[in-house]
Scaffold this motif. Structure first.
Motif, PDB file in Angstrom:
ATOM      1  N   UNK A 196      -7.960  -1.344   3.183  1.00  0.00           N
ATOM      2  CA  UNK A 196      -7.673  -0.296   4.162  1.00  0.00           C
ATOM      3  C   UNK A 196      -6.182   0.027   4.212  1.00  0.00           C
ATOM      4  N   UNK A 197      -5.322  -0.977   4.057  1.00  0.00           N
ATOM      5  CA  UNK A 197      -3.890  -0.677   4.059  1.00  0.00           C
ATOM      6  C   UNK A 197      -3.467   0.025   2.769  1.00  0.00           C
ATOM      7  N   UNK A 198      -4.123  -0.309   1.650  1.00  0.00           N
ATOM      8  CA  UNK A 198      -3.842   0.398   0.397  1.00  0.00           C
ATOM      9  C   UNK A 198      -4.252   1.858   0.510  1.00  0.00           C
ATOM     10  N   UNK A 199      -5.379   2.117   1.154  1.00  0.00           N
ATOM     11  CA  UNK A 199      -5.802   3.503   1.350  1.00  0.00           C
ATOM     12  C   UNK A 199      -4.758   4.270   2.153  1.00  0.00           C
ATOM     13  N   UNK A 200      -4.254   3.664   3.223  1.00  0.00           N
ATOM     14  CA  UNK A 200      -3.231   4.326   4.024  1.00  0.00           C
ATOM     15  C   UNK A 200      -2.003   4.652   3.181  1.00  0.00           C
TER      16      UNK A 200
END
Length: 442
Positions: A120-124
């Motif tokens: 999820x942080x990589x997506x952000x």
């Protein structure tokens, strides 16, 4: 009315309409319906994403396809196409484009690791990089300003330092949110429907374009239809500018069981035998436009049912032994198919044939291919008589066998989920696989 407000109203209407008429596909959550529909209308989706389980986690390569689509729709420009991939473990054009535009980076030593899942942080981080490359006007947090947005999450300390400003930025713009009131789960994987939703929200928030694609609408079968075993037609409304259509059928576990492309038409016949019976399925149709965008229909659910066994059907043979075989076989109508089964508790195809003939004093090998190449005389389709064996498969290998009863019909134990029944050997499925007959009755 501004574009965002209009989108919100349309989303509520669309969601109400869909939820009111459909159980939805197994892999499309109710919360994701409006984002999924809007993303398709904007041309943000891709075949590799939609043809897989939307509730499963998205890979780095798949997310690059969504990011490239987002960039091109935000800017109205096509990305350049590098002649050589910068990575030796993928030839994906979307990956190469995303890398060249600074949206993603490699994982070291010339590798991209395309199948690694996206957190999820990589997506952000990738969404912020896509917005930066697109040169849209947005406020990027430095990791401190606006940081109060993460304070409510008990796991905020798990956010990596390199991702903190991106996570805060995406939360402040409501492009991503916590998994619940107190959890952000920054290191958890991102599902495909979550990725589609976040890409769509990025587009809705930062695009001034009114670009919209009319989605194909499936007209046959109707949503919730029960289709009896046999050939059936899938049809949909044509989309202006479409050069091809992707047809995707998924089972109740959201596994793609049929993927095919249609050119020059807006319908396709699904052949008998393509799907297992007595199971639930969903159909999605995607329009491929000449300019490269793809747009997918809302899914339609249906159930594919077994044909009811033909009861009290009387087939006659001039040979008394053949007649006895037909009468014996008829006694087992409705017995379920069982792989490896050789008794009335359940039969596979060759087990049923072997059992019926053994009750009439004729010994046959156990499996279909051995029955084809075992005792008896080969006969052609035109020479078939009641009591002959009929074989189906490829080349000279038989994978299925039945008992010919006359009038172009056979009695057989078809496959998992079905029961012993009469079936026409001239149906499209069986006629295309017929490899010959065998006479074992003197």
């Amino acid at each position: 009315m501004n574009r965002i407000a209009k989108k919100i109203i349309l989303s509520v209407v669309s969601l109400s309409a869909v939820l009111g008429t459909s159980a939805l596909a197994a892999d499309l959550s109710g919360w994701a319906v409006s984002d999924y529909q809007q993303a398709n209308e904007a041309g943000l989706v891709s075949y590799s994403v939609v043809s897989n389980n939307l509730k499963d986690d998205i890979t780095r390569e798949e997310f690059c396809e969504l990011a490239v689509n987002l960039y091109e729709k935000l800017t109205g420009e096509d990305m350049i196409e590098p002649e050589v991939s910068p990575f030796y473990d993928t030839n994906s054009m979307a990956v190469a484009q995303a890398y060249c535009y600074g949206i993603v980076s490699g994982t070291g030593d010339g590798m991209f690791t395309p199948d690694r899942l996206v957190t999820r942080e990589e997506m952000a981080k990738m969404l912020v990089s896509t917005l930066t490359a697109s040169e849209v006007d947005f406020s990027l947090s430095d990791g401190y300003d606006g940081a109060e947005v993460i304070e409510a999450f008990a796991d905020a300390d798990q956010i990596s330092s390199w991702a903190k400003s991106a996570v805060i930025t995406m939360l402040n713009y409501s492009i991503i949110s916590g998994v619940d009131e107190y959890s952000l789960e920054p290191l958890a994987s991102t599902t495909r429907e979550q990725a589609i939703a976040s890409v769509n929200r990025s587009y809705t928030t930062f695009s001034d374009s009114d670009f919209s694609i009319d989605l194909p609408e499936i007209t046959l079968p109707e949503d919730g239809a029960e289709i009896e075993e046999g050939n059936f037609t899938v049809s949909w409304t044509p989309v202006s500018g479409a050069v091809a259509y992707h047809v995707i059928i998924k089972d109740s576990d959201a596994n793609s069981v049929l993927l095919t492309d249609v050119y020059g038409d807006n319908s396709i016949e699904i052949a008998e035998g393509s799907l297992e019976t007595d199971r639930d399925y969903s159909i999605t149709v995607g329009a491929v436009l000449a300019e490269g965008s793809e747009a997918y229909s809302m899914p339609v659910d249906f159930r594919y049912k077994s044909k009811a066994p033909v009861a009290d059907e009387e087939y006659l043979a001039s040979n008394p032994l053949a007649q006895s075989i037909l009468d014996t076989a008829d006694d087992y109508l409705g017995v379920p198919y069982l792989w490896g089964g050789t008794t009335p508790a359940g039969f596979d195809c060759s087990g049923f044939v072997q059992y019926v003939y053994s009750l009439n004093g004729i010994s046959l090998p156990r499996v279909a291919d051995d029955q084809l190449h075992g005792p008896g005389t080969y006969v052609t389709r035109s020479q078939l008589e009641p009591g002959d064996l009929v074989f189906f498969g490829s080349g000279d290998y038989a994978s299925h066998v039945g008992i010919y009863v006359g009038d172009g019909m056979m009695i057989h134990s078809p496959s998992t989920g079905k029961v012993i029944q009469y079936t026409s050997i001239d149906s499209s499925y069986y006629s295309s696989r017929f490899i010959g007959g065998k006479r074992v009755i003197n």
